[in-house]
Design a protein around this motif. Structure first.
Motif, PDB file in Angstrom:
ATOM      1  N   SER A 163       7.293  -7.301  -3.503  1.00  0.00           N
ATOM      2  CA  SER A 163       6.264  -7.072  -2.480  1.00  0.00           C
ATOM      3  C   SER A 163       6.326  -8.159  -1.410  1.00  0.00           C
ATOM      4  CB  SER A 163       4.870  -7.058  -3.108  1.00  0.00           C
ATOM      5  OG  SER A 163       4.735  -5.951  -3.966  1.00  0.00           O
TER       6      SER A 163
ATOM      7  N   GLN B 158       1.191  -1.718  -1.373  1.00  0.00           N
ATOM      8  CA  GLN B 158       1.145  -1.276  -2.763  1.00  0.00           C
ATOM      9  C   GLN B 158      -0.236  -0.711  -3.125  1.00  0.00           C
ATOM     10  OE1 GLN B 158       2.726  -4.347  -5.268  1.00  0.00           O
ATOM     11  NE2 GLN B 158       2.392  -3.211  -7.145  1.00  0.00           N
TER      12      GLN B 158
ATOM     13  N   ASP C 113       5.811   0.267  -0.615  1.00  0.00           N
ATOM     14  CA  ASP C 113       5.654  -0.559  -1.815  1.00  0.00           C
ATOM     15  C   ASP C 113       5.123   0.282  -2.969  1.00  0.00           C
ATOM     16  OD1 ASP C 113       5.566  -2.646  -3.577  1.00  0.00           O
ATOM     17  OD2 ASP C 113       4.465  -4.004  -2.241  1.00  0.00           O
ATOM     18  N   GLU C 114       6.003   0.615  -3.891  1.00  0.00           N
ATOM     19  CA  GLU C 114       5.675   1.408  -5.086  1.00  0.00           C
ATOM     20  C   GLU C 114       4.937   2.711  -4.784  1.00  0.00           C
ATOM     21  OE1 GLU C 114       4.626  -0.478  -8.654  1.00  0.00           O
ATOM     22  OE2 GLU C 114       5.471  -2.417  -8.091  1.00  0.00           O
TER      23      GLU C 114
HETATM   24 MG   LIG Z   1       4.713  -5.740  -6.006  1.00  0.00          MG
END
Ligand SMILES: [Mg+2]
Ligand SMILES: Nc1ncnc2c1ncn2[C@@H]1O[C@H](COP(=O)(O)OP(=O)(O)O)[C@@H](O)[C@H]1O
Length: 239
Positions: A42, A85, A160-161
């Protein structure tokens, strides 16, 4: 397209989280960043997006050196779209309002047309324009976050994810949304993922980070066969 060289960055002067990272994402590639919790994935995305400025190294976007440019500048002028995220949609706002926020930097008369395009690309959003984001399912919310970032027509997407917390079936819907926008709009995608196997299947290339450095990199198809990768992430499965 995205060229990162020797990047060192951290949140305090004393501690480097990224310890000399080099990475590339070429035009229209989907590139995945893998690695254990806390290894700096991240942090790397935030540094490329400009939320954190590196203390050393170079970040080039489409050939221009932008390491010290901030996030608003990168979103507004340099074609960057970023989906963090967590907290990547405004829960109390409707789908339409979330997209309008994403279109903040667009000329006013372009917002409605861009929203229509994205609702054609992602019909689920078109059907729920008036619903509050809080009422969407997990997968729908991730697609809204993606569409919000797409409003200003970025040429690069940093995700992010995007599949965090989603069931396997829904995960495929979100990955499909990513593949579709790459095909339709030619964006370059750099994404962090925990679901390594599924992410590699839609990726061209991948990097594995470990303690702030690149431990492994390669073509996604080769990493899927790599014994070291399998041992680390894929549970030794052969399929
Ligand atoms: Mg992360
Ligand atoms: N805002 C922050 N302030 C200080 N340290 C942070 C912050 N965010 C992350 N870190 C630290 O940076 C390291 C890398 O975190 P992160 O990039 O979030 O890892 P990953 O995304 O790979 O799980 C961790 O040690 C984490 O505790």
């Amino acid at each position: 397209m995205i060229e990162v060289r020797d990047v060192v960055a951290g949140y305090s002067r004393e501690v480097d989280i990224l310890k000399g990272i080099a990475l590339d994402a070429r035009e229209r590639e989907i590139v995945t960043l893998l690695g254990p919790n806390g290894c700096g994935k991240s942090t790397l995305l935030k540094t490329i997006a400009g939320f954190l400025l590196p203390r050393q190294g170079s970040i080039r976007l489409e050939g221009a050196e932008v390491a010290q440019r901030t996030a608003p500048d990168k979103v507004r002028h340099l074609g960057v779209g970023f989906v963090p995220q967590t907290e990547n949609v405004f829960s109390v706002l409707s789908v339409r309002e979330n997209l309008q926020v994403g279109g903040h930097y667009l000329p006013r008369d372009k917002v409605a047309a861009r929203m229509d395009e994205l609702c054609t690309l992602y019909p689920v959003l078109g059907r729920k324009l008036k619903s509050p984001a809080a009422a969407l399912s997990g997968g729908e919310r991730q697609i809204l976050a993606l569409a919000r970032a797409l409003m200003p027509r970025p040429r690069m997407l940093l995700l992010d994810e995007p599949s965090a917390g989603l069931s396997p079936k829904v995960l495929h819907e979100v990955f499909d949304a990513i593949v579709r926008v790459r095909e339709q709009e030619g964006v370059t995608v750099l994404m962090v993922e925990q679901n390594a196997m599924e992410a590699l299947r839609i990726s061209d290339r991948a990097y594995v980070l470990s303690m702030g450095q690149v431990a492994l990199e390669g073509r996604a198809a080769e990493l899927l066969r790599d014994p070291q990768m399998r041992a680390l992430y894929l549970g030794g499965r052969t399929q």
